[in-house]
Motif scaffolding. Structure first.
Motif, PDB file in Angstrom:
ATOM      1  N   MET A 116       0.944  -1.202  -0.093  1.00 14.67           N
ATOM      2  CA  MET A 116       0.051  -0.043   0.128  1.00 14.67           C
ATOM      3  C   MET A 116       1.013   1.209  -0.026  1.00 14.67           C
ATOM      4  SD  MET A 116      -2.909  -0.962   2.722  1.00 14.67           S
ATOM      5  CE  MET A 116      -3.697   0.326   2.227  1.00 14.67           C
ATOM      6  N   GLY A 164      -5.155  -1.908  -2.256  1.00 15.61           N
ATOM      7  CA  GLY A 164      -3.730  -2.165  -2.211  1.00 15.61           C
ATOM      8  C   GLY A 164      -3.630  -3.326  -3.144  1.00 15.61           C
ATOM      9  N   TYR A 210       1.091   0.704  -6.855  1.00 17.15           N
ATOM     10  CA  TYR A 210      -0.019   1.160  -6.056  1.00 17.15           C
ATOM     11  C   TYR A 210      -0.480   2.433  -6.645  1.00 17.15           C
ATOM     12  CZ  TYR A 210      -2.457   3.164  -2.307  1.00 17.15           C
ATOM     13  OH  TYR A 210      -3.679   3.929  -1.524  1.00 17.15           O
TER      14      TYR A 210
END
Length: 417
Positions: free
Chosen positions: A37, A144, A74
């Motif tokens: 993330m 994520g 991400y």
């Protein structure tokens, strides 16, 4: 997390990946698989079960996740999600988002393999995460990059175990960013278009033929029993070696060649993989027998219903009285007496019909209860069927890894000529 063992492996993997500042490590009990993330300040979040992993598994996982960090997956996937939200009405936006997510995982798989991970061990680790996802009671939607997602297990395991495949080179994140940005005007144009496929009248369509099933065919032979994936010809071919190689063995096709494994430990491990599926099959068989018995009971109740007949009381005397009265009827009093007699007859017939209706209603209630029991058994069978399908897919993937290990260790021999 500040565990020295983790941080040491992280530092080594980050240096090998060319990352000067390793990302932070965190853990969460709500996770079943590792995820990455954040972009400016990325974090790798591990499930709470990481303490049970050995150093080799930790290295595999961190190599995979650091590949996401290095490319900035991400940020790319976050932008893709926003793009999908803006053009939610276009199938192309959803397709693009799925493709980018799958591509990110495939490239990270190759990065982990390039870092020195053994193909078979890496496939086993990934299978463990897919199994953990399946066993997890609930789902938490994380924004994520997850190491394992439902729906792409087969393709990823096939790519990992393909020893002759050249590992893909990771695309720099500006290239992926450009893909998302450049598709925006295309999405705008396709959103308003509804193309209709045209073909000439009478033209025959050519079906696509997949050879993946033939390539991954296998038959586990155990005496008179067989567990297989493939065609009837594969089954006949595999069982044809029974008198030459023994009662228990595994026949499979891989890389255009056919092999047989006779190693007892490998064969027993292959049989154990499908044991839960066979147990569910027996449960389904038992449910089928119960449904059969309920069906027999319903059939007997139906016969009882059809056998119920209206048995009229003996009305001979009443009918003779009515005839005599009709001959002599002339006054209103005599006609009234005649009507009273007819009313008595109708009352007796109605009473008999009421008794028959009560009997039929009772049988109908019993049939309804049997129907409810059958419906519940049907629901249980449907649930077992879904569970069987998941177990079959999982067992098939694990068998691929087991057979790959057998080939590597020389336990798989070419099928006899």
């Amino acid at each position: 997390m500040d565990d020295p063992r983790l941080l040491e492996v992280l530092a080594k993997q980050a240096a090998a990946a060319g990352i000067r500042k390793p990302p932070a490590l965190m853990e969460s009990g709500a996770l079943a698989v590792p995820i990455t993330m954040g972009w400016m300040r990325p974090r790798i979040i591990l499930p709470a079960t990481w303490r049970e992993w050995n150093e080799s598994k930790i290295g595999v996982v961190l190599a995979h996740e650091l590949s996401h960090v290095r490319r900035g997956d991400y940020a790319i996937l976050l932008l893709s999600s926003l793009n999908r939200c803006m053009f939610w009405f276009s199938p192309l936006s959803w397709w693009l988002d799925r493709q980018l997510r799958e591509l990110a995982e495939l490239v990270s798989d190759d990065s982990a393999l390039r870092a020195g991970s053994d193909r078979t061990h890496y496939a086993e680790v990934l299978l463990g995460f897919f199994e953990a996802m399946r066993n997890q009671g609930g789902r938490v939607r994380w924004q994520g990059v997850s190491m394992a997602r439902s729906g792409n297990a087969n393709r990823r395991i096939d790519r990992i175990l393909a020893a002759n495949r050249k590992l893909s080179a990771p695309a720099p994140w500006p290239v992926l960013l450009g893909v998302v940005i450049l598709t925006t005007p295309l999405l705008y144009l396709t959103a308003a278009a509804q193309p209709t496929p045209q073909r000439k009248p009478g033209a025959a369509t050519t079906p696509s033929v997949s050879t993946s099933k033939a390539e991954g065919s296998y038959v586990i032979v155990s005496g008179e029993n067989s567990t297989m994936s493939g065609s009837i010809d594969d089954l006949r071919r595999a069982r044809g070696f029974r008198y030459r190689v023994g009662e228990e063995y595994v026949w499979f096709r891989q890389g255009g060649k056919s092999y047989i494994v006779r190693d007892p430990d490998t064969v027993k491990a292959a049989i154990r993989l499908f044991q839960p599926q066979h147990d569910l099959g027996r449960q389904q068989g038992e449910l089928g027998e119960q449904q059969g018995k309920l069906g027999e009971l319903q059939s007997k109740l139906g016969e009882r219903q059809s056998s119920i007949r209206t048995t009229l009381p003996d009305l001979t005397r009443e009918i003779e009285r009515i005839k005599q009265t009709m001959r002599n009827a002339g006054t209103s009093e005599e006609l009234g007496e005649l009507q009273a007699m007819l009313g008595e007859i109708q009352a007796k017939i109605g009473e008999q019909q009421s008794k028959i209706g009560e009997q039929q209603a009772k049988i109908g209630e019993q049939q309804a209860k049997l129907g409810e029991q059958q419906a519940k058994l049907g629901e249980q069978q449907a649930a077992l069927g879904e569970q069987q399908a998941k177990l079959a897919e999982e067992a098939g993937l694990k068998l691929r890894v087991l057979l790959e290990e057998a080939v590597k260790n020389g336990l798989a021999e070419p099928e006899p000529r």
